[in-house]
Design a protein around this motif. Sequence first.
Motif, PDB file in Angstrom:
ATOM      1  N   GLY A 128       0.776  -1.219   0.000  1.00  0.00           N
ATOM      2  CA  GLY A 128       0.000   0.000   0.000  1.00  0.00           C
ATOM      3  C   GLY A 128       0.811   1.274   0.000  1.00  0.00           C
ATOM      4  O   GLY A 128       0.340   2.329   0.409  1.00  0.00           O
ATOM      5  N   ARG A 129       2.057   1.192  -0.461  1.00  0.00           N
ATOM      6  CA  ARG A 129       2.869   2.405  -0.553  1.00  0.00           C
ATOM      7  C   ARG A 129       3.777   2.324  -1.766  1.00  0.00           C
ATOM      8  O   ARG A 129       4.033   1.242  -2.299  1.00  0.00           O
ATOM      9  CB  ARG A 129       3.685   2.640   0.708  1.00  0.00           C
ATOM     10  CG  ARG A 129       4.789   1.634   0.944  1.00  0.00           C
ATOM     11  CD  ARG A 129       5.709   2.055   2.063  1.00  0.00           C
ATOM     12  NE  ARG A 129       6.998   2.405   1.495  1.00  0.00           N
ATOM     13  CZ  ARG A 129       8.133   2.351   2.172  1.00  0.00           C
ATOM     14  NH1 ARG A 129       8.145   2.032   3.429  1.00  0.00           N
ATOM     15  NH2 ARG A 129       9.266   2.660   1.599  1.00  0.00           N
ATOM     16  N   LYS A 130       4.262   3.472  -2.198  1.00  0.00           N
ATOM     17  CA  LYS A 130       5.167   3.516  -3.350  1.00  0.00           C
ATOM     18  C   LYS A 130       6.475   2.849  -2.991  1.00  0.00           C
ATOM     19  O   LYS A 130       6.845   2.791  -1.826  1.00  0.00           O
ATOM     20  CB  LYS A 130       5.380   4.957  -3.791  1.00  0.00           C
ATOM     21  CG  LYS A 130       4.073   5.566  -4.270  1.00  0.00           C
ATOM     22  CD  LYS A 130       4.262   6.940  -4.823  1.00  0.00           C
ATOM     23  CE  LYS A 130       2.894   7.495  -5.110  1.00  0.00           C
ATOM     24  NZ  LYS A 130       2.696   8.026  -6.372  1.00  0.00           N
ATOM     25  N   ASN A 131       7.174   2.323  -4.006  1.00  0.00           N
ATOM     26  CA  ASN A 131       8.365   1.542  -3.719  1.00  0.00           C
ATOM     27  C   ASN A 131       9.560   2.378  -3.278  1.00  0.00           C
ATOM     28  O   ASN A 131      10.524   1.849  -2.771  1.00  0.00           O
ATOM     29  CB  ASN A 131       8.727   0.627  -4.891  1.00  0.00           C
ATOM     30  CG  ASN A 131       8.951   1.365  -6.168  1.00  0.00           C
ATOM     31  OD1 ASN A 131       9.694   2.326  -6.211  1.00  0.00           O
ATOM     32  ND2 ASN A 131       8.296   0.919  -7.231  1.00  0.00           N
ATOM     33  N   ILE A 132       9.519   3.674  -3.464  1.00  0.00           N
ATOM     34  CA  ILE A 132      10.542   4.554  -2.891  1.00  0.00           C
ATOM     35  C   ILE A 132       9.801   5.623  -2.108  1.00  0.00           C
ATOM     36  O   ILE A 132       8.930   6.295  -2.634  1.00  0.00           O
ATOM     37  CB  ILE A 132      11.442   5.194  -3.966  1.00  0.00           C
ATOM     38  CG1 ILE A 132      12.282   4.119  -4.637  1.00  0.00           C
ATOM     39  CG2 ILE A 132      12.297   6.280  -3.369  1.00  0.00           C
ATOM     40  CD1 ILE A 132      13.252   4.617  -5.659  1.00  0.00           C
ATOM     41  N   ASN A 133      10.135   5.761  -0.828  1.00  0.00           N
ATOM     42  CA  ASN A 133       9.448   6.705   0.043  1.00  0.00           C
ATOM     43  C   ASN A 133      10.489   7.460   0.856  1.00  0.00           C
ATOM     44  O   ASN A 133      11.054   6.914   1.792  1.00  0.00           O
ATOM     45  CB  ASN A 133       8.467   5.967   0.957  1.00  0.00           C
ATOM     46  CG  ASN A 133       7.641   6.905   1.802  1.00  0.00           C
ATOM     47  OD1 ASN A 133       7.821   8.115   1.777  1.00  0.00           O
ATOM     48  ND2 ASN A 133       6.714   6.325   2.542  1.00  0.00           N
ATOM     49  N   VAL A 134      10.719   8.698   0.488  1.00  0.00           N
ATOM     50  CA  VAL A 134      11.738   9.472   1.202  1.00  0.00           C
ATOM     51  C   VAL A 134      11.207  10.058   2.506  1.00  0.00           C
ATOM     52  O   VAL A 134      11.964  10.600   3.289  1.00  0.00           O
ATOM     53  CB  VAL A 134      12.312  10.602   0.307  1.00  0.00           C
ATOM     54  CG1 VAL A 134      13.088  10.030  -0.845  1.00  0.00           C
ATOM     55  CG2 VAL A 134      11.198  11.522  -0.171  1.00  0.00           C
ATOM     56  N   LEU A 161       2.183  -4.393  10.086  1.00  0.00           N
ATOM     57  CA  LEU A 161       2.907  -3.343   9.369  1.00  0.00           C
ATOM     58  C   LEU A 161       2.372  -3.160   7.957  1.00  0.00           C
ATOM     59  O   LEU A 161       2.472  -2.091   7.386  1.00  0.00           O
ATOM     60  CB  LEU A 161       4.404  -3.657   9.312  1.00  0.00           C
ATOM     61  CG  LEU A 161       5.142  -3.572  10.639  1.00  0.00           C
ATOM     62  CD1 LEU A 161       6.576  -4.021  10.469  1.00  0.00           C
ATOM     63  CD2 LEU A 161       5.085  -2.169  11.197  1.00  0.00           C
ATOM     64  N   LEU A 162       1.837  -4.225   7.386  1.00  0.00           N
ATOM     65  CA  LEU A 162       1.273  -4.149   6.044  1.00  0.00           C
ATOM     66  C   LEU A 162      -0.244  -4.036   6.077  1.00  0.00           C
ATOM     67  O   LEU A 162      -0.885  -4.059   5.048  1.00  0.00           O
ATOM     68  CB  LEU A 162       1.678  -5.397   5.242  1.00  0.00           C
ATOM     69  CG  LEU A 162       3.169  -5.584   5.025  1.00  0.00           C
ATOM     70  CD1 LEU A 162       3.445  -6.919   4.365  1.00  0.00           C
ATOM     71  CD2 LEU A 162       3.729  -4.451   4.206  1.00  0.00           C
ATOM     72  N   GLY A 163      -0.822  -3.946   7.256  1.00  0.00           N
ATOM     73  CA  GLY A 163      -2.271  -3.849   7.364  1.00  0.00           C
ATOM     74  C   GLY A 163      -2.965  -5.188   7.163  1.00  0.00           C
ATOM     75  O   GLY A 163      -4.157  -5.233   6.869  1.00  0.00           O
TER      76      GLY A 163
END
Length: 184
Positions: A128-134, A161-163
């Motif tokens: 549920g998130r983009k593969n690069i997260n700054v 952590l992944l829901g």
Amino acid sequence: MPNGSLEIFIYKEVTMKDRQHLSLEKLFEIVIGIARGLEYLHRGCNTQILHFDIKPHKILLDNKFLPKIVDFRLAKLCTMKESIVSMLEARGTISYIAPEFFCRNIRGVSHKSDVYSYGMMVLEMVGGRKNINVGVSQTSEIYYPHWIYGYVVQGNTKPQLLGLKNIEETKIARKMILVRLGCM
């Protein structure tokens, strides 16, 4: 398409009023549908079609949530006999581009670059998130494939952590992550 793009349904940062919850089972069905679409582009047509920009917002969902691959602006046609296509520049979105595009010794790419992009997208669907997260708190979490590998594949599974809600969802998520690793 009545349900819009896949990105609406996978990123947690999309506001909940705009996001319909899809079960992990439904996401797994979508993953399989996209794989079948790529197989058709790579092997089912008379001319092989290399998409070069597989990512969530290039996947549209119909009223039954069946995926359709769209936007072929960066695509390249080649004969079925060609296994390597000559490329002078990288094509696609930076966090989805296969590493061979950046290797100066390799002057060509294949359908495997679409497979790599597909794998990155599958990983995003699981977490549920983009593969690069700054914007993460720890630098070890910036590169998502590395972070998720440590938690799920190496047996340090932390479903919350992944829901993920239960063991069944954890098994499906693990299967999807292993598919992603196979795409590398």
